[in-house]
Scaffold this motif. Structure first.
Motif, short mmCIF file in Angstrom:
data_model
loop_
_atom_site.label_atom_id
_atom_site.label_comp_id
_atom_site.label_asym_id
_atom_site.label_seq_id
_atom_site.Cartn_x
_atom_site.Cartn_y
_atom_site.Cartn_z
N ASP A 28 1.14 -20.84 14.03
CA ASP A 28 1.88 -20.38 13.07
C ASP A 28 3.56 -20.18 13.79
O ASP A 28 3.98 -20.70 13.06
CB ASP A 28 2.07 -19.22 13.16
N ASP A 42 5.38 -23.44 12.43
CA ASP A 42 6.79 -22.28 11.65
C ASP A 42 6.05 -21.86 10.24
O ASP A 42 6.44 -21.68 9.16
CB ASP A 42 7.50 -22.79 11.64
N ASP A 43 5.26 -21.06 10.03
CA ASP A 43 4.66 -20.24 9.07
C ASP A 43 4.99 -18.56 9.30
O ASP A 43 4.87 -18.10 10.07
CB ASP A 43 2.73 -20.82 8.93
N ASP A 44 5.49 -17.89 7.52
CA ASP A 44 5.92 -17.41 7.82
C ASP A 44 4.44 -16.10 7.27
O ASP A 44 4.57 -14.67 7.75
CB ASP A 44 6.64 -16.83 6.59
N PRO A 46 2.26 -11.06 7.03
CA PRO A 46 3.34 -11.33 8.18
C PRO A 46 3.15 -11.98 9.74
O PRO A 46 2.13 -11.43 9.22
CB PRO A 46 4.40 -10.49 8.46
N ARG A 95 6.87 -13.01 12.92
CA ARG A 95 8.29 -12.47 12.05
C ARG A 95 7.88 -11.24 12.49
O ARG A 95 9.08 -10.62 12.18
CB ARG A 95 7.58 -13.23 10.79
#
Length: 305
Positions: free
Chosen positions: A97, A103-105, A111, A115
């Motif tokens: 992530d 690049d995941d939220d 979350p 993040r």
């Protein structure tokens, strides 16, 4: 269970008994994970480890417990490697992530670690979960036999490292960086490592603990792992983020080669069902005792999240 639809297509529905068994397994693994984490220092990194390991269906741990049951391994022993594989899987998701990867939220509807905390914490959380996995499979309560614990640790290292999951991830990143679309053979090889290697280890752990032949469950898991990934690719197209618990549609936006982009949606669904049937065929030697694993294969390609 298989059931005909008006258009002649088949849908796959897991029984209530299977769902209850899966939920009970997830609860037991979660409780054991919490016991392990409770023994660690009360610091932000451990809080983030707890966050990273919460939720999910814990399918890999379920595979460990079911494989152990088929071979007469007590649950008290099997819970250790079942928790270990969930820790290793969680580490892979935390790192996957990160901004330098996908690049995941959002992950499992919450979350992502980087993040909710920050990138440095996420890296350390992944590192800690990975090493914890090897601590768990090496624990004396996993097996009274040192050779069994050593075999579990060695095979897990191979499945999770440069011969398995990490290799698959590296191939995936290299293809994205080069901007070169992958063909079906290459993406199949990639996913056998990235997704399939941990699924294969999970399915065979019980047989390893019992000193039994791992081949039937290995072959089952190889088909299951590909079916799982195809189902994931389908969810990225057909699913919505609220249900799936993570962002969807990212593969198409990035122009990334997937089983759906290469085969088309309908053929991908047919391929997943064929792999599911193939997986079930490898369980014939276990008779009705392996029905739960057959239902798992059906569940994997019918899931909505």
């Amino acid at each position: 269970m298989l059931k005909a639809t008006p258009r002649g297509r088949r849908t796959l529905k897991a029984s209530n008994a299977f769902r209850e068994r899966l939920a009970a397994s997830a609860q037991a693994i979660g409780a054991h994970m919490e016991q392990v984490l409770a023994g660690l220092p009360d610091v932000p990194m451990v809080h983030a480890m707890r966050h990273a390991t919460q939720g999910g269906k814990r399918l890999r741990g379920f595979l460990v417990l079911e494989g152990a049951r088929l071979h007469g391994v007590p649950v008290a022993n099997a819970l250790w490697p079942a928790t270990a594989i969930e820790a290793l899987h969680a580490y892979s998701l935390v790192h996957d992530d990160l901004p330098c990867m996908d690049d995941d939220d959002l992950r499992r509807g919450q979350p992502t670690v980087h993040r909710k905390w920050d990138e440095a914490t996420a890296v350390l959380v992944g590192d800690a979960l990975q090493t914890m996995a090897f601590e768990l499979v090496s624990h004396e309560d996993t097996s009274p036999q040192p050779a069994v614990r050593a075999d579990l640790a060695l095979s897990l290292a191979r499945a999770g490292g440069a011969q398995g999951m990490v290799l698959g991830q590296a191939m995936d990143i290299a293809a994205e960086t080069a901007g070169t679309p992958l063909d079906l053979e290459t993406i199949t090889h990639l996913q056998r490592g990235k997704t399939g290697a941990l699924i294969e280890w999970s399915a065979t752990a019980g047989a390893r603990m019992a000193g039994a032949d791992i081949a039937p469950l290995r072959d089952y898991a190889q088909a299951l792992g590909l079916a799982f990934q195809i189902a994931d690719d389908i969810l990225d197209v057909e699913g919505d983020s609220a249900t799936v618990g993570k962002a969807t549609g990212k593969d198409a936006e990035a122009g990334k080669a997937t089983f759906v982009s290469l085969l088309g949606l309908e053929e991908a669904k047919r391929r997943a069902e064929s792999l599911m049937e193939n997986a079930c065929e490898h369980l014939s030697g276990y008779g009705p005792e392996a029905e739960t694993l057959r239902q798992l294969a059906r569940f994997v390609i019918a899931r909505k999240h």
